[in-house]
Design an enzyme around this catalytic site. Sequence first.
Site, PDB file in Angstrom:
ATOM      1  N   GLN A 189     -91.020 -29.184 -53.339  1.00 30.60           N
ATOM      2  CA  GLN A 189     -89.806 -28.402 -53.555  1.00 30.60           C
ATOM      3  C   GLN A 189     -89.916 -27.094 -52.770  1.00 30.60           C
ATOM      4  OE1 GLN A 189     -87.120 -29.344 -55.148  1.00 30.60           O
ATOM      5  NE2 GLN A 189     -87.834 -31.180 -56.201  1.00 30.60           N
ATOM      6  N   ASN A 222     -93.843 -33.446 -60.031  1.00 28.78           N
ATOM      7  CA  ASN A 222     -93.235 -32.131 -60.242  1.00 28.78           C
ATOM      8  C   ASN A 222     -92.524 -32.026 -61.595  1.00 28.78           C
ATOM      9  OD1 ASN A 222     -92.276 -29.471 -59.185  1.00 28.78           O
ATOM     10  ND2 ASN A 222     -90.277 -30.470 -59.332  1.00 28.78           N
ATOM     11  N   GLU A 238     -92.939 -44.185 -57.911  1.00 27.93           N
ATOM     12  CA  GLU A 238     -92.792 -43.500 -56.622  1.00 27.93           C
ATOM     13  C   GLU A 238     -93.255 -44.456 -55.530  1.00 27.93           C
ATOM     14  OE1 GLU A 238     -92.306 -41.375 -53.450  1.00 27.93           O
ATOM     15  OE2 GLU A 238     -91.646 -40.505 -55.352  1.00 27.93           O
ATOM     16  N   ASP A 298     -84.445 -38.430 -59.564  1.00 25.17           N
ATOM     17  CA  ASP A 298     -84.288 -37.393 -58.538  1.00 25.17           C
ATOM     18  C   ASP A 298     -84.279 -38.109 -57.190  1.00 25.17           C
ATOM     19  OD1 ASP A 298     -84.224 -35.113 -57.023  1.00 25.17           O
ATOM     20  OD2 ASP A 298     -86.245 -34.438 -57.533  1.00 25.17           O
ATOM     21  N   CYS A 323     -79.466 -33.921 -54.775  1.00 23.95           N
ATOM     22  CA  CYS A 323     -79.349 -33.030 -53.615  1.00 23.95           C
ATOM     23  C   CYS A 323     -78.098 -33.355 -52.795  1.00 23.95           C
ATOM     24  CB  CYS A 323     -80.600 -33.120 -52.741  1.00 23.95           C
ATOM     25  SG  CYS A 323     -80.942 -34.786 -52.112  1.00 23.95           S
ATOM     26  N   GLU A 357     -77.763 -28.300 -54.803  1.00 20.67           N
ATOM     27  CA  GLU A 357     -78.632 -29.061 -55.715  1.00 20.67           C
ATOM     28  C   GLU A 357     -78.030 -28.966 -57.109  1.00 20.67           C
ATOM     29  OE1 GLU A 357     -82.749 -30.924 -55.890  1.00 20.67           O
ATOM     30  OE2 GLU A 357     -81.715 -30.014 -54.197  1.00 20.67           O
TER      31      GLU A 357
END
Length: 366
Positions: A189, A222, A238, A298, A323, A357
Site C-alpha cells: 500500500q 495487510n 492470494e 480487495d 481501487c 479508493e
Amino acid sequence: MTYKRIDTSEYPQQLAQKADRVREMFRPFHLNEVEVFESPASHYRMRAEFRVWHEGDDLYYIMFNPETREKIRMNEFIPGSLLINELMKELISLLKPNDVLRRKLFQVDFLTTTTGEAIISLLYHRPLDDQWEQEAIQLREALTSIAKVEVIGRARKQKRVLYKESVTEEVKVDGKSYLSLQTENSFTQPNAIINQQMISWAKRHAGNNSHDLLELYCGNGNFTLPLAENFNRVLATEISKSSVAAARENAELNNIKNVTVVRMSAEEFSAALSGELESKRAADAEIHSFDCQTVLVDPPRAGLDKDTLKLVSQYQRIIYISCNPETLTENIHDLSSSHKVTAAAMFDQFPYTDHIETGVVLERKS
C-alpha cells in the site's frame, strides 16, 4: 512515472470535489453517509519510481508531464515520504562521480517505511558484474547514515541482492502495532496513513465474530493479520507466490496462529469450494472446515468476475475494498438482488489525482 506539479494549498478543495463524486456514485444505493478519510497533503507516498537522465557529467531524476510528455527534473518529490526525499539527494550525489554505478543506469525505485528503513533498486541497461557489486556495497554503507538501506541491482534477466530484499514496516491500527514484511517489487500500500485508516475501518465494520473470515486477494496479509482478532479463524487466498510467502512470514512475525494462507486465485478457490476443481492446496488447507460468514475482497482494477461474484454472494457480509469505482458499482449492481450496501467510505490514497479508493459493506437482505 508521470507527474503534475502540485500545490498543497489546493488539497482541501480537491478532496471535497472527489468526495462529492463518490457521494454521487453511491446515490443509487440509498446511502445516507459516506465517510471520507483525508490523506496528509504532502510526504504521504512510501514508494516512488524515477527515470534517470544523463546529460554530460550531470545526472538527475526525471518524471514526465502526463499530457505533453515533457521531461520534469525532480530535485525533490513532494508526495514522497521525507525519507525518500532525503535519500534522493544523497543518492544522486553519490552516483554522479561513480562511473561504475551510473553507467547505463536508467531508473531508480525507492521503497520506504515509517520506521526508517528503505530499499533502493537501481535498474540498468547492462549486465551487472562483481565490480558493480563492490561499488554498490560501498554505496549502501555511505547511505546508512540516513537510514537502514538495502540496495538491489536489476538488469535484463538479472537481479543482484546485496543483503536483503525486504524491509519491515510497522502498521499501527487502533493503538496496536503489526509488523509487516515488505518485499522489493511486490505490491504494498503506497500511502501508510490511509492504509492504517482503511484497516481500522474494515475492522470496525467486521465486528467481533465467533465464525470465520474468508479473504480473497490477501496480498502480504495487510488486512488479514489485523482482522484475525475479529474472527475465530481466517482463510486467506492470494495468487502471487512472493506475497503468499510474505503473508505467512508476517503471521509468524506477529505470532498470529489462526490464519491459513492458500496460494490460489479467486477463480480457483471458487471452483475448489464448489467441488468443480480438485486441488491439493485446497485439500491441505481443509477449506471446507471453515465456517466463513464474512468475506473481504480487495480485487485488482478489473473487479470481481462472474464466478467470484457468485461465490461472495453466498456470504452474510461482504467487505469490499476497491481501487476502481466503475467496476465497484457494476459489482454492487450485480449483488443487489441478494445484498444491500450498509456502509461506504472514501480513502484518499492518491491525492491530486483522479484515482479513488473506496470501501463498502454489503449485508445479505433479510
